[in-house]
Motif scaffolding. Structure first.
Motif, PDB file in Angstrom:
ATOM      1  N   LYS A   1       0.822  -1.224   0.000  1.00 56.23           N
ATOM      2  CA  LYS A   1       0.000   0.000   0.000  1.00 56.23           C
ATOM      3  C   LYS A   1       0.854   1.271   0.000  1.00 56.23           C
ATOM      4  CE  LYS A   1      -4.356  -1.646   2.007  1.00 56.23           C
ATOM      5  NZ  LYS A   1      -4.240  -3.107   2.060  1.00 56.23           N
TER       6      LYS A   1
ATOM      7  N   LYS B   1      -3.063   0.657   9.277  1.00 60.74           N
ATOM      8  CA  LYS B   1      -3.042  -0.532   8.413  1.00 60.74           C
ATOM      9  C   LYS B   1      -1.622  -1.065   8.246  1.00 60.74           C
ATOM     10  CE  LYS B   1      -6.394   1.626   5.298  1.00 60.74           C
ATOM     11  NZ  LYS B   1      -6.755   1.993   3.935  1.00 60.74           N
TER      12      LYS B   1
ATOM     13  N   SER C   1      -8.821  -6.693   5.263  1.00 65.32           N
ATOM     14  CA  SER C   1      -8.972  -5.890   6.493  1.00 65.32           C
ATOM     15  C   SER C   1      -8.213  -6.449   7.691  1.00 65.32           C
ATOM     16  CB  SER C   1     -10.457  -5.751   6.896  1.00 65.32           C
ATOM     17  OG  SER C   1     -11.186  -5.186   5.868  1.00 65.32           O
TER      18      SER C   1
ATOM     19  N   GLU D   1      -3.836   6.623   8.446  1.00 63.85           N
ATOM     20  CA  GLU D   1      -4.647   7.478   7.576  1.00 63.85           C
ATOM     21  C   GLU D   1      -5.710   8.198   8.368  1.00 63.85           C
ATOM     22  OE1 GLU D   1      -4.976   4.555   3.713  1.00 63.85           O
ATOM     23  OE2 GLU D   1      -6.822   5.272   4.632  1.00 63.85           O
TER      24      GLU D   1
ATOM     25  N   GLU E   1     -18.379   3.051   0.534  1.00 62.14           N
ATOM     26  CA  GLU E   1     -17.315   2.406  -0.239  1.00 62.14           C
ATOM     27  C   GLU E   1     -17.864   1.986  -1.593  1.00 62.14           C
ATOM     28  OE1 GLU E   1     -14.508  -0.112   2.016  1.00 62.14           O
ATOM     29  OE2 GLU E   1     -15.801   0.355   3.715  1.00 62.14           O
TER      30      GLU E   1
ATOM     31  N   GLU F   1      -7.614   1.577  -2.705  1.00 63.62           N
ATOM     32  CA  GLU F   1      -6.600   0.573  -3.044  1.00 63.62           C
ATOM     33  C   GLU F   1      -6.939  -0.130  -4.349  1.00 63.62           C
ATOM     34  OE1 GLU F   1      -6.332  -3.062  -0.984  1.00 63.62           O
ATOM     35  OE2 GLU F   1      -8.438  -3.139  -0.412  1.00 63.62           O
TER      36      GLU F   1
HETATM   37  N1  LIG Z   1      -9.282   6.008   5.599  1.00 65.15           N
HETATM   38  C1  LIG Z   1     -10.293   5.205   5.958  1.00 65.15           C
HETATM   39  N2  LIG Z   1     -11.365   5.694   6.618  1.00 65.15           N
HETATM   40  C2  LIG Z   1     -12.368   4.890   7.011  1.00 65.15           C
HETATM   41  N3  LIG Z   1     -12.416   3.568   6.785  1.00 65.15           N
HETATM   42  C3  LIG Z   1     -11.377   3.012   6.128  1.00 65.15           C
HETATM   43  C4  LIG Z   1     -10.263   3.798   5.674  1.00 65.15           C
HETATM   44  N4  LIG Z   1      -9.390   2.978   5.058  1.00 65.15           N
HETATM   45  C5  LIG Z   1      -9.923   1.744   5.125  1.00 65.15           C
HETATM   46  N5  LIG Z   1     -11.118   1.747   5.760  1.00 65.15           N
HETATM   47  C6  LIG Z   1     -11.984   0.576   6.018  1.00 65.15           C
HETATM   48  O1  LIG Z   1     -11.145  -0.572   6.186  1.00 65.15           O
HETATM   49  C7  LIG Z   1     -11.388  -1.546   5.169  1.00 65.15           C
HETATM   50  C8  LIG Z   1     -10.095  -2.222   4.766  1.00 65.15           C
HETATM   51  O2  LIG Z   1      -9.150  -1.297   4.306  1.00 65.15           O
HETATM   52  P1  LIG Z   1      -8.338  -1.485   2.953  1.00 65.15           P
HETATM   53  O3  LIG Z   1      -7.444  -0.315   2.795  1.00 65.15           O
HETATM   54  O4  LIG Z   1      -9.294  -1.718   1.850  1.00 65.15           O
HETATM   55  O5  LIG Z   1      -7.457  -2.766   3.229  1.00 65.15           O
HETATM   56  P2  LIG Z   1      -7.552  -4.298   2.735  1.00 65.15           P
HETATM   57  O6  LIG Z   1      -6.431  -4.454   1.767  1.00 65.15           O
HETATM   58  O7  LIG Z   1      -7.324  -5.092   3.954  1.00 65.15           O
HETATM   59  O8  LIG Z   1      -8.887  -4.521   2.112  1.00 65.15           O
HETATM   60  C9  LIG Z   1     -12.042  -0.763   4.050  1.00 65.15           C
HETATM   61  O9  LIG Z   1     -12.835  -1.626   3.255  1.00 65.15           O
HETATM   62  C10 LIG Z   1     -12.861   0.257   4.833  1.00 65.15           C
HETATM   63  O10 LIG Z   1     -14.054  -0.323   5.332  1.00 65.15           O
END
Ligand SMILES: Nc1ncnc2c1ncn2[C@@H]1O[C@H](COP(=O)(O)OP(=O)(O)O)[C@@H](O)[C@H]1O
Ligand SMILES: [Mg+2]
Length: 382
Positions: free
Chosen positions: A136, A183, A190, A219, A227, A319
Protein backbone atom coordinates in the motif's frame (compact mmCIF):
# COMPACT_ATOMS: atom_id res chain seq x y z
CA UNK A 1 -9.40 -27.23 -31.31
CA UNK A 2 -6.97 -28.84 -28.93
CA UNK A 3 -7.66 -28.00 -25.31
CA UNK A 4 -5.04 -26.15 -23.31
CA UNK A 5 -3.92 -27.26 -19.88
CA UNK A 6 -4.51 -24.39 -17.48
CA UNK A 7 -2.85 -24.65 -14.09
CA UNK A 8 -5.06 -22.92 -11.51
CA UNK A 9 -2.98 -22.00 -8.45
CA UNK A 10 -4.67 -21.32 -5.11
CA UNK A 11 -4.17 -21.47 -1.34
CA UNK A 12 -0.72 -20.19 -0.43
CA UNK A 13 1.14 -18.76 2.53
CA UNK A 14 -1.21 -15.89 3.25
CA UNK A 15 -3.84 -14.81 5.75
CA UNK A 16 -6.20 -14.95 2.77
CA UNK A 17 -5.50 -18.66 2.18
CA UNK A 18 -9.11 -19.82 2.55
CA UNK A 19 -10.48 -16.98 0.41
CA UNK A 20 -8.03 -17.99 -2.30
CA UNK A 21 -9.24 -21.61 -2.15
CA UNK A 22 -12.75 -20.34 -2.90
CA UNK A 23 -11.54 -18.15 -5.79
CA UNK A 24 -9.48 -21.06 -7.18
CA UNK A 25 -12.42 -23.45 -7.06
CA UNK A 26 -14.62 -20.82 -8.71
CA UNK A 27 -12.13 -20.49 -11.58
CA UNK A 28 -11.94 -24.28 -11.98
CA UNK A 29 -15.75 -24.52 -11.95
CA UNK A 30 -16.32 -21.71 -14.44
CA UNK A 31 -13.44 -22.11 -16.90
CA UNK A 32 -14.55 -22.86 -20.49
CA UNK A 33 -14.24 -26.64 -20.55
CA UNK A 34 -14.33 -26.73 -24.37
CA UNK A 35 -11.12 -24.72 -24.45
CA UNK A 36 -9.25 -25.58 -21.27
CA UNK A 37 -8.53 -28.46 -18.94
CA UNK A 38 -8.17 -27.01 -15.45
CA UNK A 39 -5.39 -28.56 -13.38
CA UNK A 40 -5.42 -27.56 -9.71
CA UNK A 41 -2.25 -26.58 -7.88
CA UNK A 42 -3.05 -26.14 -4.21
CA UNK A 43 -0.31 -24.58 -2.09
CA UNK A 44 -0.79 -25.55 1.55
CA UNK A 45 -0.21 -22.99 4.29
CA UNK A 46 3.19 -24.50 4.99
CA UNK A 47 4.22 -24.44 1.35
CA UNK A 48 3.51 -27.93 0.01
CA UNK A 49 2.51 -27.97 -3.67
CA UNK A 50 -0.28 -30.47 -4.37
CA UNK A 51 -2.30 -31.51 -7.40
CA UNK A 52 -5.05 -34.03 -8.19
CA UNK A 53 -8.75 -34.11 -9.02
CA UNK A 54 -9.71 -34.27 -5.32
CA UNK A 55 -8.55 -30.64 -5.11
CA UNK A 56 -11.40 -29.56 -7.37
CA UNK A 57 -13.85 -30.39 -4.61
CA UNK A 58 -14.53 -28.15 -1.61
CA UNK A 59 -15.24 -31.24 0.52
CA UNK A 60 -11.52 -32.06 0.40
CA UNK A 61 -10.81 -28.71 2.07
CA UNK A 62 -13.66 -29.03 4.55
CA UNK A 63 -12.32 -32.41 5.68
CA UNK A 64 -8.67 -31.37 5.25
CA UNK A 65 -8.11 -34.77 3.67
CA UNK A 66 -5.34 -34.47 1.08
CA UNK A 67 -4.28 -38.14 1.02
CA UNK A 68 -5.28 -38.58 -2.63
CA UNK A 69 -3.38 -35.48 -3.77
CA UNK A 70 0.06 -35.79 -5.31
CA UNK A 71 3.13 -33.64 -4.76
CA UNK A 72 4.29 -31.26 -7.45
CA UNK A 73 7.99 -30.55 -7.90
CA UNK A 74 9.58 -27.72 -9.78
CA UNK A 75 12.57 -28.03 -12.03
CA UNK A 76 14.30 -24.95 -13.32
CA UNK A 77 16.29 -27.09 -15.69
CA UNK A 78 15.04 -26.54 -19.22
CA UNK A 79 16.46 -29.90 -20.25
CA UNK A 80 13.70 -31.65 -18.33
CA UNK A 81 10.76 -32.59 -20.55
CA UNK A 82 8.52 -30.57 -18.31
CA UNK A 83 9.56 -28.20 -15.57
CA UNK A 84 6.62 -29.22 -13.42
CA UNK A 85 6.78 -32.80 -12.22
CA UNK A 86 4.27 -34.93 -10.34
CA UNK A 87 5.96 -37.07 -7.70
CA UNK A 88 9.41 -36.06 -8.96
CA UNK A 89 9.27 -37.91 -12.29
CA UNK A 90 5.93 -37.68 -14.13
CA UNK A 91 5.91 -34.55 -16.30
CA UNK A 92 2.98 -32.17 -15.99
CA UNK A 93 2.41 -30.39 -19.28
CA UNK A 94 1.09 -26.89 -18.68
CA UNK A 95 0.18 -24.35 -21.39
CA UNK A 96 -1.01 -21.45 -19.29
CA UNK A 97 -1.42 -20.51 -15.62
CA UNK A 98 -4.17 -18.78 -13.67
CA UNK A 99 -2.92 -17.61 -10.26
CA UNK A 100 -6.03 -17.39 -8.06
CA UNK A 101 -3.98 -16.44 -5.01
CA UNK A 102 -4.68 -13.53 -2.70
CA UNK A 103 -2.22 -11.65 -0.53
CA UNK A 104 1.36 -12.51 0.35
CA UNK A 105 3.34 -14.93 -1.86
CA UNK A 106 0.60 -14.89 -4.47
CA UNK A 107 -0.65 -11.44 -5.26
CA UNK A 108 2.65 -9.72 -4.51
CA UNK A 109 4.84 -10.76 -7.45
CA UNK A 110 6.56 -13.76 -5.89
CA UNK A 111 4.65 -16.51 -7.69
CA UNK A 112 4.67 -14.33 -10.81
CA UNK A 113 8.48 -14.39 -10.65
CA UNK A 114 8.49 -18.19 -10.54
CA UNK A 115 6.16 -18.31 -13.56
CA UNK A 116 8.42 -15.92 -15.46
CA UNK A 117 11.39 -18.21 -14.80
CA UNK A 118 9.35 -21.20 -15.94
CA UNK A 119 8.58 -19.26 -19.13
CA UNK A 120 4.84 -19.88 -18.84
CA UNK A 121 2.09 -17.44 -19.86
CA UNK A 122 0.16 -16.42 -16.74
CA UNK A 123 -3.02 -14.51 -16.06
CA UNK A 124 -3.48 -11.19 -14.26
CA UNK A 125 -0.80 -8.69 -13.17
CA UNK A 126 2.93 -9.05 -13.92
CA UNK A 127 5.62 -8.98 -11.22
CA UNK A 128 5.94 -5.21 -10.91
CA UNK A 129 2.22 -4.46 -10.93
CA UNK A 130 1.64 -7.19 -8.34
CA UNK A 131 4.34 -5.89 -6.00
CA UNK A 132 3.28 -2.27 -6.30
CA UNK A 133 -0.41 -3.11 -6.02
CA UNK A 134 0.08 -5.21 -2.90
CA UNK A 135 2.33 -2.83 -1.00
CA UNK A 136 0.00 0.00 0.00
CA UNK A 137 2.91 2.40 0.62
CA UNK A 138 4.31 1.87 -2.89
CA UNK A 139 0.80 2.02 -4.32
CA UNK A 140 0.12 5.36 -2.64
CA UNK A 141 3.44 6.79 -3.86
CA UNK A 142 2.65 5.79 -7.43
CA UNK A 143 -0.95 7.00 -7.24
CA UNK A 144 0.12 10.32 -5.82
CA UNK A 145 2.65 10.74 -8.66
CA UNK A 146 -0.34 10.34 -11.00
CA UNK A 147 -2.37 12.91 -9.04
CA UNK A 148 -4.98 10.39 -7.98
CA UNK A 149 -6.93 11.56 -4.89
CA UNK A 150 -5.77 9.84 -1.68
CA UNK A 151 -6.89 10.07 1.95
CA UNK A 152 -4.19 12.03 3.89
CA UNK A 153 -1.71 9.53 5.34
CA UNK A 154 1.70 8.94 6.89
CA UNK A 155 3.76 5.77 6.97
CA UNK A 156 6.61 4.34 9.02
CA UNK A 157 8.94 1.36 9.10
CA UNK A 158 8.12 -0.86 12.06
CA UNK A 159 11.59 -0.46 13.61
CA UNK A 160 11.25 3.33 13.64
CA UNK A 161 7.96 3.02 15.50
CA UNK A 162 9.32 0.40 17.88
CA UNK A 163 12.31 2.53 18.81
CA UNK A 164 10.46 5.72 19.71
CA UNK A 165 6.75 5.20 19.63
CA UNK A 166 5.92 8.27 21.79
CA UNK A 167 7.71 10.68 19.45
CA UNK A 168 6.09 9.07 16.45
CA UNK A 169 2.63 9.26 17.98
CA UNK A 170 3.19 12.98 18.59
CA UNK A 171 4.38 13.40 15.02
CA UNK A 172 1.27 11.64 13.72
CA UNK A 173 -1.01 13.77 15.89
CA UNK A 174 0.63 16.93 14.49
CA UNK A 175 -0.24 16.08 10.91
CA UNK A 176 -3.44 14.02 11.12
CA UNK A 177 -6.60 14.49 13.19
CA UNK A 178 -8.37 11.66 15.00
CA UNK A 179 -10.10 9.37 14.24
CA UNK A 180 -7.37 7.50 12.40
CA UNK A 181 -7.15 4.17 10.60
CA UNK A 182 -3.97 2.09 11.01
CA UNK A 183 -3.04 -0.53 8.41
CA UNK A 184 -0.20 -2.95 7.73
CA UNK A 185 1.13 -2.05 4.28
CA UNK A 186 1.19 -5.54 2.79
CA UNK A 187 -1.97 -7.39 3.71
CA UNK A 188 -5.60 -7.67 2.70
CA UNK A 189 -9.12 -8.57 3.75
CA UNK A 190 -8.97 -5.89 6.49
CA UNK A 191 -6.68 -8.07 8.61
CA UNK A 192 -4.61 -6.03 11.07
CA UNK A 193 -6.59 -2.85 10.31
CA UNK A 194 -8.14 -0.94 13.21
CA UNK A 195 -9.54 2.47 13.97
CA UNK A 196 -8.22 4.78 16.68
CA UNK A 197 -10.14 7.61 18.29
CA UNK A 198 -7.44 8.77 20.70
CA UNK A 199 -3.78 8.38 21.67
CA UNK A 200 -4.33 5.23 23.68
CA UNK A 201 -6.19 3.52 20.87
CA UNK A 202 -3.58 4.70 18.36
CA UNK A 203 -0.84 3.00 20.37
CA UNK A 204 -2.86 -0.21 20.39
CA UNK A 205 -3.66 0.03 16.68
CA UNK A 206 0.01 0.53 15.84
CA UNK A 207 0.91 -2.51 17.92
CA UNK A 208 -1.67 -4.64 16.10
CA UNK A 209 -0.54 -3.52 12.64
CA UNK A 210 3.13 -4.03 13.59
CA UNK A 211 2.43 -7.73 14.15
CA UNK A 212 1.64 -8.15 10.48
CA UNK A 213 4.07 -6.05 8.49
CA UNK A 214 7.26 -4.03 8.55
CA UNK A 215 5.60 -0.96 7.00
CA UNK A 216 2.68 0.71 8.75
CA UNK A 217 0.23 3.25 7.32
CA UNK A 218 -1.76 5.75 9.35
CA UNK A 219 -4.65 7.48 7.58
CA UNK A 220 -7.35 9.94 8.47
CA UNK A 221 -10.47 7.86 9.08
CA UNK A 222 -13.32 8.96 6.86
CA UNK A 223 -16.46 9.06 8.98
CA UNK A 224 -19.28 9.76 6.54
CA UNK A 225 -18.02 6.93 4.39
CA UNK A 226 -19.48 4.97 1.51
CA UNK A 227 -17.32 2.41 -0.24
CA UNK A 228 -17.55 2.00 -3.99
CA UNK A 229 -15.62 -0.62 -5.98
CA UNK A 230 -15.08 -0.88 -9.69
CA UNK A 231 -13.24 -3.44 -11.78
CA UNK A 232 -11.07 -2.91 -14.85
CA UNK A 233 -10.10 -5.52 -17.45
CA UNK A 234 -7.48 -5.30 -20.15
CA UNK A 235 -3.90 -4.76 -21.08
CA UNK A 236 -1.91 -1.63 -21.93
CA UNK A 237 -4.33 0.92 -23.43
CA UNK A 238 -7.12 -1.50 -24.29
CA UNK A 239 -9.18 -1.26 -21.08
CA UNK A 240 -12.82 -1.66 -20.06
CA UNK A 241 -14.60 -0.82 -16.79
CA UNK A 242 -17.25 -2.87 -15.00
CA UNK A 243 -20.31 -1.65 -13.15
CA UNK A 244 -19.68 -0.23 -9.67
CA UNK A 245 -20.68 -1.98 -6.44
CA UNK A 246 -21.29 -0.61 -2.98
CA UNK A 247 -20.39 -3.07 -0.22
CA UNK A 248 -22.22 -2.13 2.96
CA UNK A 249 -20.75 -2.96 6.38
CA UNK A 250 -22.39 -3.28 9.78
CA UNK A 251 -19.44 -1.62 11.50
CA UNK A 252 -17.65 1.27 9.93
CA UNK A 253 -14.78 -0.88 8.80
CA UNK A 254 -15.55 -3.72 6.44
CA UNK A 255 -14.12 -6.58 8.43
CA UNK A 256 -12.90 -9.96 7.29
CA UNK A 257 -16.15 -11.45 8.65
CA UNK A 258 -18.23 -8.86 6.78
CA UNK A 259 -16.50 -9.63 3.55
CA UNK A 260 -16.52 -13.41 3.59
CA UNK A 261 -18.70 -14.79 6.34
CA UNK A 262 -21.64 -12.50 6.96
CA UNK A 263 -22.29 -12.15 3.23
CA UNK A 264 -23.03 -15.88 3.13
CA UNK A 265 -25.25 -16.05 6.17
CA UNK A 266 -28.84 -14.91 6.35
CA UNK A 267 -29.98 -11.44 7.23
CA UNK A 268 -26.78 -10.17 8.84
CA UNK A 269 -24.74 -7.08 8.07
CA UNK A 270 -22.77 -7.13 4.88
CA UNK A 271 -24.38 -6.84 1.50
CA UNK A 272 -23.45 -5.52 -1.91
CA UNK A 273 -25.48 -3.08 -3.92
CA UNK A 274 -24.88 -3.75 -7.60
CA UNK A 275 -24.91 -1.42 -9.38
CA UNK A 276 -24.04 1.14 -6.72
CA UNK A 277 -26.65 3.87 -6.37
CA UNK A 278 -24.48 6.89 -7.06
CA UNK A 279 -24.97 9.99 -9.21
CA UNK A 280 -23.87 9.67 -12.83
CA UNK A 281 -21.16 12.29 -12.39
CA UNK A 282 -19.59 10.41 -9.43
CA UNK A 283 -19.76 7.13 -11.34
CA UNK A 284 -17.95 8.65 -14.30
CA UNK A 285 -15.20 10.03 -12.09
CA UNK A 286 -14.79 6.69 -10.33
CA UNK A 287 -14.57 4.86 -13.65
CA UNK A 288 -11.98 7.34 -14.84
CA UNK A 289 -9.90 7.03 -11.66
CA UNK A 290 -10.21 3.23 -11.83
CA UNK A 291 -8.66 3.17 -15.31
CA UNK A 292 -5.95 5.64 -14.28
CA UNK A 293 -5.09 3.55 -11.20
CA UNK A 294 -4.89 0.36 -13.28
CA UNK A 295 -2.58 2.06 -15.77
CA UNK A 296 -0.50 3.74 -13.05
CA UNK A 297 0.83 0.42 -11.79
CA UNK A 298 0.94 -1.10 -15.31
CA UNK A 299 -1.63 -3.73 -14.39
CA UNK A 300 -3.07 -6.38 -16.71
CA UNK A 301 -5.89 -8.92 -16.58
CA UNK A 302 -8.58 -7.92 -14.12
CA UNK A 303 -8.20 -5.73 -11.05
CA UNK A 304 -10.69 -4.25 -8.61
CA UNK A 305 -10.12 -0.67 -7.54
CA UNK A 306 -11.73 0.34 -4.25
CA UNK A 307 -12.86 3.87 -3.54
CA UNK A 308 -13.95 5.82 -0.49
CA UNK A 309 -16.73 8.33 -1.00
CA UNK A 310 -16.80 10.96 1.75
CA UNK A 311 -19.96 12.89 2.46
CA UNK A 312 -21.41 11.68 -0.82
CA UNK A 313 -19.10 13.90 -2.83
CA UNK A 314 -15.37 13.62 -2.20
CA UNK A 315 -13.81 10.61 -3.92
CA UNK A 316 -10.58 8.91 -2.75
CA UNK A 317 -8.82 5.94 -4.34
CA UNK A 318 -8.37 3.52 -1.44
CA UNK A 319 -6.60 0.57 -3.04
CA UNK A 320 -6.13 -1.68 -6.05
CA UNK A 321 -6.50 -5.46 -5.78
CA UNK A 322 -4.59 -7.16 -8.58
CA UNK A 323 -6.21 -10.57 -7.94
CA UNK A 324 -9.61 -9.59 -6.59
CA UNK A 325 -11.78 -12.04 -4.65
CA UNK A 326 -13.86 -14.18 -7.04
CA UNK A 327 -11.99 -12.35 -9.85
CA UNK A 328 -14.78 -9.70 -9.53
CA UNK A 329 -17.01 -11.78 -11.81
CA UNK A 330 -20.13 -10.32 -10.18
CA UNK A 331 -19.18 -6.84 -11.43
CA UNK A 332 -18.97 -8.10 -15.01
CA UNK A 333 -22.13 -10.21 -15.18
CA UNK A 334 -24.37 -7.09 -15.25
CA UNK A 335 -22.32 -5.95 -18.27
CA UNK A 336 -23.19 -9.18 -20.08
CA UNK A 337 -19.82 -10.87 -19.46
CA UNK A 338 -20.30 -14.32 -17.92
CA UNK A 339 -17.73 -15.73 -15.45
CA UNK A 340 -16.73 -18.20 -18.18
CA UNK A 341 -16.13 -15.44 -20.75
CA UNK A 342 -14.31 -13.34 -18.17
CA UNK A 343 -11.81 -16.16 -17.52
CA UNK A 344 -11.31 -16.71 -21.27
CA UNK A 345 -10.75 -12.97 -21.77
CA UNK A 346 -8.18 -12.93 -18.96
CA UNK A 347 -6.35 -15.97 -20.37
CA UNK A 348 -6.31 -14.38 -23.85
CA UNK A 349 -4.74 -11.25 -22.33
CA UNK A 350 -2.16 -13.48 -20.62
CA UNK A 351 -1.16 -15.00 -23.97
CA UNK A 352 -1.03 -11.62 -25.65
CA UNK A 353 1.25 -10.24 -22.97
CA UNK A 354 3.44 -13.38 -23.06
CA UNK A 355 3.80 -13.13 -26.86
CA UNK A 356 4.59 -9.44 -26.58
CA UNK A 357 7.39 -10.22 -24.14
CA UNK A 358 8.72 -12.93 -26.46
CA UNK A 359 9.58 -10.18 -28.94
CA UNK A 360 12.28 -8.95 -26.56
CA UNK A 361 15.85 -9.82 -27.40
CA UNK A 362 17.91 -11.30 -24.58
CA UNK A 363 21.25 -11.62 -26.33
CA UNK A 364 23.79 -8.98 -27.04
CA UNK A 365 26.91 -10.45 -28.58
CA UNK A 366 29.81 -8.30 -27.47
CA UNK A 367 32.46 -11.04 -27.71
CA UNK A 368 33.37 -9.96 -24.21
CA UNK A 369 35.23 -13.09 -23.09
CA UNK A 370 37.71 -12.92 -25.94
CA UNK A 371 38.36 -9.25 -25.35
CA UNK A 372 39.27 -9.67 -21.70
CA UNK A 373 42.73 -10.81 -20.70
CA UNK A 374 43.25 -12.90 -17.58
CA UNK A 375 45.07 -10.12 -15.77
CA UNK A 376 42.45 -7.51 -16.41
CA UNK A 377 39.85 -9.56 -14.50
CA UNK A 378 41.48 -8.37 -11.31
CA UNK A 379 40.68 -4.73 -11.99
CA UNK A 380 37.69 -5.19 -14.22
CA UNK A 381 35.12 -2.44 -13.91
CA UNK A 382 31.63 -3.03 -15.20
N1 LIG B 1 -9.28 6.01 5.60
C1 LIG B 1 -10.29 5.21 5.96
N2 LIG B 1 -11.37 5.69 6.62
C2 LIG B 1 -12.37 4.89 7.01
N3 LIG B 1 -12.42 3.57 6.79
C3 LIG B 1 -11.38 3.01 6.13
C4 LIG B 1 -10.26 3.80 5.67
N4 LIG B 1 -9.39 2.98 5.06
C5 LIG B 1 -9.92 1.74 5.13
N5 LIG B 1 -11.12 1.75 5.76
C6 LIG B 1 -11.98 0.58 6.02
O1 LIG B 1 -11.14 -0.57 6.19
C7 LIG B 1 -11.39 -1.55 5.17
C8 LIG B 1 -10.09 -2.22 4.77
O2 LIG B 1 -9.15 -1.30 4.31
P1 LIG B 1 -8.34 -1.48 2.95
O3 LIG B 1 -7.44 -0.31 2.79
O4 LIG B 1 -9.29 -1.72 1.85
O5 LIG B 1 -7.46 -2.77 3.23
P2 LIG B 1 -7.55 -4.30 2.74
O6 LIG B 1 -6.43 -4.45 1.77
O7 LIG B 1 -7.32 -5.09 3.95
O8 LIG B 1 -8.89 -4.52 2.11
C9 LIG B 1 -12.04 -0.76 4.05
O9 LIG B 1 -12.83 -1.63 3.25
C10 LIG B 1 -12.86 0.26 4.83
O10 LIG B 1 -14.05 -0.32 5.33
MG1 LIG C 1 -9.87 -3.36 0.73
Amino acid sequence: MEKKNCLVIFGGKSVEHEVSVITGLQVIENIDKDKYVAIPLYITKDGQWLTGDCLKNIETFRKKDFKKAKNIYLSFNKKDKSQLLIDKNKPLQIDIVFPALHGTYGEDGTIQGVLELLDLPYAMANIGASTNGMDKVMMKKIFSYHNLPLVPYKWYYRENLENNIDDKIEEIEKSLDYPLVVKPSNLGSSIGITKAKDREQLRKSLEIAMQYDSKIIIERAIEKIREINCSVIGYHDDLEVSVCEEPVAIDNILSFEDKYIRSNSKGKGFSRKIPAQIPEQIRQKIEDYAVQSFKAIDCSGVARIDFILEDNEKIYVNEINTIPGSISFYLWQPKGVSFKDLITKILNIAEKSYNEKKKNMYNFDADLFNKISRNSLKNLQK
